[in-house]
Design a protein around this motif. Structure first.
Motif, PDB file in Angstrom:
ATOM      1  N   GLN A  21     -75.843 -56.475  72.920  1.00 36.57           N
ATOM      2  CA  GLN A  21     -76.383 -55.141  73.439  1.00 36.57           C
ATOM      3  C   GLN A  21     -77.760 -54.695  73.333  1.00 36.57           C
ATOM      4  OE1 GLN A  21     -74.783 -53.890  76.148  1.00 36.57           O
ATOM      5  NE2 GLN A  21     -73.184 -55.296  75.801  1.00 36.57           N
ATOM      6  N   ASP A  22     -78.327 -55.031  71.810  1.00 38.63           N
ATOM      7  CA  ASP A  22     -79.735 -54.737  71.841  1.00 38.63           C
ATOM      8  C   ASP A  22     -80.635 -55.723  72.640  1.00 38.63           C
ATOM      9  OD1 ASP A  22     -79.051 -53.273  69.528  1.00 38.63           O
ATOM     10  OD2 ASP A  22     -78.756 -54.628  68.027  1.00 38.63           O
ATOM     11  N   HIS A  25     -80.283 -54.299  76.384  1.00 40.29           N
ATOM     12  CA  HIS A  25     -80.882 -52.958  76.768  1.00 40.29           C
ATOM     13  C   HIS A  25     -82.303 -52.829  76.367  1.00 40.29           C
ATOM     14  CE1 HIS A  25     -76.469 -52.238  76.672  1.00 40.29           C
ATOM     15  NE2 HIS A  25     -77.131 -50.789  77.343  1.00 40.29           N
ATOM     16  N   GLU A  30     -86.276 -45.441  76.648  1.00 35.89           N
ATOM     17  CA  GLU A  30     -85.266 -44.694  75.636  1.00 35.89           C
ATOM     18  C   GLU A  30     -84.761 -43.752  76.277  1.00 35.89           C
ATOM     19  OE1 GLU A  30     -84.451 -45.509  72.466  1.00 35.89           O
ATOM     20  OE2 GLU A  30     -85.483 -47.278  72.719  1.00 35.89           O
ATOM     21  N   ASP A  31     -85.358 -42.893  77.155  1.00 28.45           N
ATOM     22  CA  ASP A  31     -84.897 -41.718  77.973  1.00 28.45           C
ATOM     23  C   ASP A  31     -84.239 -41.915  79.220  1.00 28.45           C
ATOM     24  OD1 ASP A  31     -87.360 -42.787  79.187  1.00 28.45           O
ATOM     25  OD2 ASP A  31     -87.857 -40.430  79.205  1.00 28.45           O
ATOM     26  N   GLY A  45     -80.095 -41.097  77.888  1.00 33.36           N
ATOM     27  CA  GLY A  45     -80.713 -41.791  76.902  1.00 33.36           C
ATOM     28  C   GLY A  45     -80.080 -42.856  76.592  1.00 33.36           C
ATOM     29  N   ILE A  46     -80.889 -44.149  76.144  1.00 31.32           N
ATOM     30  CA  ILE A  46     -80.312 -45.441  76.054  1.00 31.32           C
ATOM     31  C   ILE A  46     -79.536 -45.713  74.938  1.00 31.32           C
ATOM     32  CG2 ILE A  46     -82.217 -46.088  74.284  1.00 31.32           C
ATOM     33  CD1 ILE A  46     -82.086 -48.916  75.632  1.00 31.32           C
ATOM     34  N   GLU A  47     -79.338 -44.710  74.112  1.00 33.01           N
ATOM     35  CA  GLU A  47     -78.482 -44.847  72.818  1.00 33.01           C
ATOM     36  C   GLU A  47     -77.126 -44.416  73.074  1.00 33.01           C
ATOM     37  OE1 GLU A  47     -77.776 -45.841  68.980  1.00 33.01           O
ATOM     38  OE2 GLU A  47     -79.560 -45.938  70.078  1.00 33.01           O
ATOM     39  N   ASN A  48     -76.862 -43.513  74.145  1.00 28.37           N
ATOM     40  CA  ASN A  48     -75.476 -42.963  74.627  1.00 28.37           C
ATOM     41  C   ASN A  48     -74.839 -44.041  75.570  1.00 28.37           C
ATOM     42  OD1 ASN A  48     -75.436 -40.525  73.404  1.00 28.37           O
ATOM     43  ND2 ASN A  48     -76.954 -39.770  75.028  1.00 28.37           N
ATOM     44  N   ARG A  50     -75.792 -47.722  75.327  1.00 28.63           N
ATOM     45  CA  ARG A  50     -75.559 -48.596  74.498  1.00 28.63           C
ATOM     46  C   ARG A  50     -74.371 -48.724  73.518  1.00 28.63           C
ATOM     47  NH1 ARG A  50     -80.894 -49.921  71.789  1.00 28.63           N
ATOM     48  NH2 ARG A  50     -80.359 -48.280  70.617  1.00 28.63           N
ATOM     49  N   GLU A  51     -74.353 -47.805  73.121  1.00 30.70           N
ATOM     50  CA  GLU A  51     -73.085 -47.695  72.000  1.00 30.70           C
ATOM     51  C   GLU A  51     -71.792 -47.724  72.524  1.00 30.70           C
ATOM     52  OE1 GLU A  51     -73.934 -48.127  69.024  1.00 30.70           O
ATOM     53  OE2 GLU A  51     -75.910 -48.012  69.624  1.00 30.70           O
ATOM     54  N   ARG A  54     -71.248 -51.353  73.437  1.00 28.29           N
ATOM     55  CA  ARG A  54     -70.816 -52.172  72.308  1.00 28.29           C
ATOM     56  C   ARG A  54     -69.324 -52.207  72.167  1.00 28.29           C
ATOM     57  NH1 ARG A  54     -75.525 -53.215  69.308  1.00 28.29           N
ATOM     58  NH2 ARG A  54     -77.120 -51.640  69.145  1.00 28.29           N
TER      59      ARG A  54
END
Length: 134
Positions: A21-22, A25, A30-31, A45-48, A50-51, A54
């Motif tokens: 996933q790293d 992505h 990032e946004d 947001g990529i963090e939302n 991507r997690e 995973r």
């Protein structure tokens, strides 16, 4: 970003989706925003996104059928297989800002048998990838 670089970036995204996933992505700002119109979901947001990818509960395999686009808008037709089961068809619409994706919209659906009543109008030529070679 030129066409060859975009094709390479999208291929890398598919090659690593469901695997790392790293790496997969890296394509996003990032946004970035990820949308699934069929479920009405929007992730900001990529963090939302991507997690949750995973911990996705199925193994996914992707195959690009066709990739078309120019400039900041690209459309990918693909086949997705979940846990080595039946294949499903999908379309991802990518909107770029510079060299990264700012929005991806994903549509998916199952294949169906072509109805016989339309046969007389159907072409005998199969659907093929007529996009330029990468």
């Amino acid at each position: 970003m030129d066409e060859n670089a975009i094709r390479a970036a999208l291929q890398r995204y598919i090659d690593y989706s469901g695997v790392d996933q790293d790496i997969s992505h890296e394509i996003y700002h990032e946004d970035a925003v990820l949308e699934f119109p069929q479920s009405g979901e929007r992730f900001e947001g990529i963090e939302n996104f991507r997690e949750w990818r995973r911990i996705y509960p199925a193994r996914t395999d992707f195959e690009i059928r066709r990739l078309r686009g120019s400039g900041d808008l690209w459309v990918m037709e693909l086949i997705v297989t979940y846990d080595s089961g039946s294949s499903m068809f999908g379309v991802s619409v990518f909107e770029f800002r510079g060299d990264k994706v700012i929005r991806e919209t994903i549509y998916g659906g199952e294949a169906w048998e072509a109805p016989e009543w339309r046969a007389r109008w159907r072409s005998s030529r199969p659907i093929v990838d007529d996009s330029p070679a990468s």
